[in-house]
Design an enzyme around this catalytic site. Structure first.
Site: not given
Ligand code: GLA
Length: 453
Positions: A148, A203
């Protein structure tokens, strides 16, 4: 002793200098399951092991899903040596134990960290520990790393991910490297040699607008995808409850058209028959997993109604008719024209692979500047419904064989070369005419495979 030391130094320097991403991995888009979309931080050894069992018992493993990936929250701290420490309450036997169990089911094991100092849930990130963590992951038996971008402050994305790629390579265990940088630094432009997949957006959420907005953002990215390097529009929400069955069918179809990684994000132990029928539709999965590795391009964009085409191996193709609107549409579809549509290149009328995208929206005939693109027309008596380009001559994009977006030795195809299969009805079409009206429900798709006779 001195000589031996010198030898080791040279070996390490050499390995560093030649570090690369592991080749031969993810030749088709990775498939599996990830804990985040459904379980967030509520992960545990029991959940992972039971999900591995469910992946097998539901037939998902047989359908191609193979990675079980634990997302954020498995880690709590670092010990005095800087080693990452997993949550002992949730993973009492440690990560190697979980990995071994996943492997015993014939599956592969994935884990998560972040290139910054902390993960998105403020657990310890990888920054400054890249080589140490890579060795730890290799020892656990990790096969897939999602990395990430939280906690990254002023880091350069390409350098950070390249550093981790080198660390993984040096640790020596082949690991699929999933870059999760949310598209901020256009990873599609630099990540082909760094990772096997890269997130292209922020997201996904479990609703129609989020899903369809992410889909729209993939339009210009087809040229960057191929075997071993995939655009990642984020994990699947199918089965999580925020969309209708029809919308989930659309979500899954669009992801397969995009040659996206297929990471299920639902509770595999409690799947409805509808969810199973979507995630286990092998004919749709075959579109995603086609060995040519092409991402679909938009052949026609009439706003709420779009036609997408994905080139498949053996001169076959998948065609997806998308109705984004809230009303049912009846569209006149010219299957003969779709049979002829050129799908050899990476786009329709766009610039060649690797060139800078221009203003004419590559991959979008009908967008400004796409030479030879068919114009939207209206069918007589069709109530203003868009037609799949009646009367348009030849290939959209109009490129000659071997030209940009084309393919050398291209053989023109006609409708006589194919039978056409509806991949949700699981039936071959019986066409009385080559142009027929097709009804498409709101927020829905039709997906056809043009199969060589
Ligand atoms: C980021 C990622 C998500 C998920 C969470 C976990 O938001 O983009 O996919 O991994 O972090 O905290």
């Amino acid at each position: 002793m001195k000589k031996y030391f010198l030898f080791l130094v040279i070996v390490f320097l050499f390995m560093g200098a030649t570090a690369q991403k592991f080749d031969q991995l993810a030749k088709t888009p990775p498939m599996g399951w990830n804990s985040w979309n459904k379980f967030h931080c509520d992960v545990s050894e029991a959940l992972i092991m039971q999900t591995a069992d469910a992946l097998v018992s539901t037939g998902m493993k047989d359908a191609g899903y193979e990675y079980i990936v634990i997302d954020d929250c498995w880690q709590v701290s670092r010990d005095e040596n800087g080693e990452i420490v997993c949550d002992k309450e949730r993973f009492p036997h440690g990560m190697k134990y979980v990995a071994d169990y996943v492997h015993s089911k014939g599956l592969k094991f994935g884990i998560y960290s972040s290139a910054g100092t902390v993960t998105c849930q403020r657990r310890p990130g990888g920054f400054g520990h890249e080589y140490q963590d890579a060795r730890t992951y290799a020892r656990y038996g990790v096969d897939y790393l999602k990395y990430d971008w939280c906690g990254s402050t002023t880091q350069d994305a390409k350098s950070s991910y390249t550093n981790m790629r080198n660390a993984l390579f040096t640790a020596g265990r082949p690991i699929v490297f999933s870059i999760c940088e949310w598209g901020s630094s256009k990873p599609w432009e630099w990540a082909g040699d760094v990772g096997h997949l890269w997130r292209t957006t922020g997201d996904i959420s479990d609703n129609w607008n989020s899903m369809i907005n992410i889909f729209e953002k993939q339009k210009d990215l087809a040229r960057y995808a191929g075997p071993g390097k995939w655009n990642d529009p984020d994990m699947l929400e199918v089965g999580n409850g925020g969309m209708t069955t029809e919308e989930y069918r659309t979500h899954f179809s669009l992801w397969c058209m995009l040659a996206s990684p297929l990471m299920a994000g639902n509770d595999l132990q409690n799947m409805s028959a509808e969810t199973k029928s979507i995630l286990l539709n092998k004919e749709i999965i075959a579109i995603d997993q086609d060995s040519l590795g092409r991402q679909a391009t938009c052949y026609r964009d009439n706003g709420d109604y779009q036609i997408w085409i994905k080139a498949l191996s053996n001169n076959e193709k998948a065609v997806c008719l998308l109705n984004k609107s809230d009303e049912k549409k009846s569209v006149l579809v010219d299957f003969a024209l779709l049979a002829q549509a050129r799908t050899g290149g990476r786009g329709f009328g766009g610039p060649p692979a690797g060139s800078t995208p221009g203003a004419g929206m590559p991959g979008m005939p009908g967008g400004q500047g796409a030479a030879g693109a068919p114009r939207a027309q209206r069918a007589p008596g069709s109530m203003g419904v868009p037609v799949a380009a009646p009367g348009a001559q030849g290939a959209p994009g109009g490129m000659g064989p071997g030209g940009p977006g084309g393919q050398r030795g291209f053989t023109p195809m006609t409708i006589d070369n194919y039978h056409i299969r509806d991949l949700w009805d699981h039936k071959d079409l019986v066409l009385k005419e080559t142009s027929v009206y097709v009804d498409i429900l709101p927020h829905s798709v039709k997906v056809y495979r043009f199969i060589r006779k």
